[in-house]
Design a protein around this motif. Structure first.
Motif, PDB file in Angstrom:
ATOM      1  N   LEU A  90      33.946  14.850  38.096  1.00 41.33           N
ATOM      2  CA  LEU A  90      33.964  13.345  38.279  1.00 41.33           C
ATOM      3  C   LEU A  90      34.248  11.901  38.591  1.00 41.33           C
ATOM      4  O   LEU A  90      33.672  11.372  39.289  1.00 41.33           O
ATOM      5  N   GLY A  97      29.020   8.671  44.510  1.00 40.69           N
ATOM      6  CA  GLY A  97      28.317   7.486  44.629  1.00 40.69           C
ATOM      7  C   GLY A  97      28.420   6.317  45.705  1.00 40.69           C
ATOM      8  O   GLY A  97      27.557   5.314  45.470  1.00 40.69           O
ATOM      9  N   PHE A  98      29.198   6.044  45.864  1.00 40.14           N
ATOM     10  CA  PHE A  98      30.311   5.459  46.413  1.00 40.14           C
ATOM     11  C   PHE A  98      30.203   5.633  47.786  1.00 40.14           C
ATOM     12  O   PHE A  98      30.752   4.734  48.884  1.00 40.14           O
TER      13      PHE A  98
ATOM     14  N   ILE B  52      23.896   3.877  31.560  1.00 41.07           N
ATOM     15  CA  ILE B  52      24.639   3.201  31.021  1.00 41.07           C
ATOM     16  C   ILE B  52      24.761   2.931  29.271  1.00 41.07           C
ATOM     17  O   ILE B  52      26.192   2.532  28.592  1.00 41.07           O
ATOM     18  N   VAL B 209      27.963   9.211  32.462  1.00 44.48           N
ATOM     19  CA  VAL B 209      28.722   9.021  33.303  1.00 44.48           C
ATOM     20  C   VAL B 209      28.374   9.491  34.218  1.00 44.48           C
ATOM     21  O   VAL B 209      28.865   9.261  36.151  1.00 44.48           O
ATOM     22  N   ALA B 210      28.039  10.767  34.536  1.00 44.11           N
ATOM     23  CA  ALA B 210      28.427  11.877  36.235  1.00 44.11           C
ATOM     24  C   ALA B 210      27.095  10.603  37.323  1.00 44.11           C
ATOM     25  O   ALA B 210      27.985  11.359  38.497  1.00 44.11           O
ATOM     26  N   ALA B 212      25.419   7.985  36.272  1.00 42.73           N
ATOM     27  CA  ALA B 212      25.540   6.947  36.126  1.00 42.73           C
ATOM     28  C   ALA B 212      26.326   5.478  37.092  1.00 42.73           C
ATOM     29  O   ALA B 212      26.268   4.983  37.985  1.00 42.73           O
ATOM     30  N   VAL B 213      27.604   6.415  37.819  1.00 46.08           N
ATOM     31  CA  VAL B 213      28.868   6.211  38.839  1.00 46.08           C
ATOM     32  C   VAL B 213      27.206   6.545  39.849  1.00 46.08           C
ATOM     33  O   VAL B 213      27.553   5.409  40.834  1.00 46.08           O
ATOM     34  N   ILE B 214      26.424   7.260  39.720  1.00 48.43           N
ATOM     35  CA  ILE B 214      26.158   7.806  41.631  1.00 48.43           C
ATOM     36  C   ILE B 214      25.234   6.509  41.354  1.00 48.43           C
ATOM     37  O   ILE B 214      24.809   5.844  43.068  1.00 48.43           O
ATOM     38  N   TYR B 216      25.364   3.795  40.069  1.00 51.68           N
ATOM     39  CA  TYR B 216      25.569   2.018  40.462  1.00 51.68           C
ATOM     40  C   TYR B 216      26.397   2.288  41.632  1.00 51.68           C
ATOM     41  O   TYR B 216      26.110   1.300  42.357  1.00 51.68           O
ATOM     42  N   GLY B 217      27.004   2.899  42.059  1.00 55.54           N
ATOM     43  CA  GLY B 217      27.243   3.075  43.475  1.00 55.54           C
ATOM     44  C   GLY B 217      26.222   2.584  44.717  1.00 55.54           C
ATOM     45  O   GLY B 217      26.170   1.768  46.010  1.00 55.54           O
ATOM     46  N   VAL B 221      22.200  -0.585  39.032  1.00 55.46           N
ATOM     47  CA  VAL B 221      22.415  -1.531  38.398  1.00 55.46           C
ATOM     48  C   VAL B 221      22.240  -2.879  38.375  1.00 55.46           C
ATOM     49  O   VAL B 221      23.245  -3.328  39.506  1.00 55.46           O
TER      50      VAL B 221
END
Lengths: 99, 275
Positions: A90, A97-98, B52, B209-210, B212-214, B216-217, B221
């Motif tokens: 995770l 992602g960032f 989400i 979430v694994a 979703a974070v990608i 989001y970043g 979103v």
């Protein structure tokens, strides 16, 4: 499940509940302000919405962390190792992602 | 976001959550096409929104299943690394594909998923009376039968493979993966249906979430869109769970399978510019 299992499961359960409830407070609050513009001067709706989403994203992660710590406490090292691997993966998705 | 727009999105989320819960699916299978085709939301944003929503609904469901002791937490923990790996792969792949390609993939997948939906899932879990207290066994109190259901988990490596696939679908298309995970846990691993659904629900949040974070970043979103949809899906799914016990039948499931085909065709038509 033995009683130790139940305490770990209970901790995981409460992590999920607290995460969902607290995120919804921010999501509902932020959305209400955004669409009605009531209180918009005092609160930035986008900030509230972002906080709500971040809490929601963090909730399953915290659930995994709680399980990991629970398994460490139970001396179930196999499951502790696996849950820490999940946390590592995770974290990798966060970096991806960032990036 | 205007009030009317928020209400429309809330309505879409509620309907998707309700229907999804009625048929044991997540809302994502309806949220994504509804947002993309109905409101013209870009596919990546629609998928991010669906993920989400999945986190919220599955977290709430999982807390209930944990309290009831139905979710096999240890099995979920064993399978989650695979779903997370799959989800990260799916999220990365989605980032490389244009929205129209994702729409075509989603259209094909939802048509493909309509077949198992039309067939339904028969309980094939093998209930063992004498199971050891190993990591791969489980039990729960079944209110319906009034007894304790015990089972042993089988074919774990196969379940890991299927979990990876469901993770990829989750990350790529924003569907919960439960549509593959639940049949896999039931038909391959020998879990009773309730335990399979509960364990899948337990896993979906982490899987979602694994990726979703990608999303989001990478800025996919939309906070207000996600908020309106999440609240709608959450409330709709709560109601759907209540009603689902009173809904019978093969006929309704088959009708919904037809709806899935129609949605898939609609998505493909939009993706190919045939509108």
């Amino acid at each position: 499940m033995g009683s130790t299992d139940k305490s770990v499961a209970s901790a995981a359960r409460w992590t999920l509940i607290i995460g969902v409830v607290s995120s919804f407070v921010f999501l509902i609050g932020g959305l209400s302000i955004e669409v009605t513009e009531f209180g918009k001067g005092r609160f930035a709706p986008t900030d509230l919405l972002e906080i709500g989403i971040l809490i929601l994203l963090a909730t399953p992660v915290m659930r995994v962390l709680v399980l990991a710590l629970g398994y460490v406490r139970e001396r179930d090292l196999t499951l502790a190792l696996i849950t820490f691997c999940i946390l590592l993966l995770l974290s990798a998705s966060l970096v991806i992602g960032f990036r | 976001m205007s009030l009317s727009h928020a209400l429309v999105v809330f309505g879409i989320g509620s309907a998707a959550g309700f229907i999804g819960a009625l048929f044991g699916l997540g809302g994502g299978i309806l949220v994504v096409p509804a947002l993309a085709v109905g409101l013209g939301i870009p596919m990546h944003t629609a998928i991010a929104t669906s993920l989400i929503c999945g986190i919220a609904t599955s977290s709430a469901s999982a807390s209930r299943y944990i309290r009831l002791g139905i979710a096999n937490i240890k099995l979920g923990v064993l399978l989650e690394p695979w779903t997370v790996l799959g989800a990260i792969s799916g999220g990365l792949l989605a980032g490389m594909l244009p929205g129209l390609t994702l729409m075509k993939v989603f259209g094909v997948c939802i048509i493909a998923m309509s077949y198992p939906m039309s067939r339904g899932l028969r309980e094939k879990g093998e209930k063992d009376e004498a199971v050891d207290d190993s990591i791969l066994s489980g039990e729960y109190d079944d209110a319906a039968s009034g007894g304790v259901i015990r089972y042993r988990v089988k074919r774990l490596p196969l379940a890991m493979g299927v979990s990876s696939v469901s993770g990829v679908l989750s990350g790529l298309l924003g569907v919960g993966g439960g549509i593959f995970q639940v049949p896999a846990l039931t038909l391959l691993c020998g879990l009773p249906m309730k335990a399979a659904a509960a364990t899948s629900s337990f896993m979906i949040g982490v899987t979602a979430v694994a990726s979703a974070v990608i999303y989001y970043g990478r800025g996919y979103v939309s906070p207000s869109l996600a908020a309106a949809c999440v609240i709608g899906v959450f409330l709709g799914s709560r109601l759907g769970v209540v009603v689902s016990g009173r809904v019978h039948g093969d006929l309704i499931r088959k009708a919904f399978a037809v709806v899935m085909v129609v949605i898939g065709v609609r998505l493909l038509a939009k993706a190919y510019g045939i509108d």
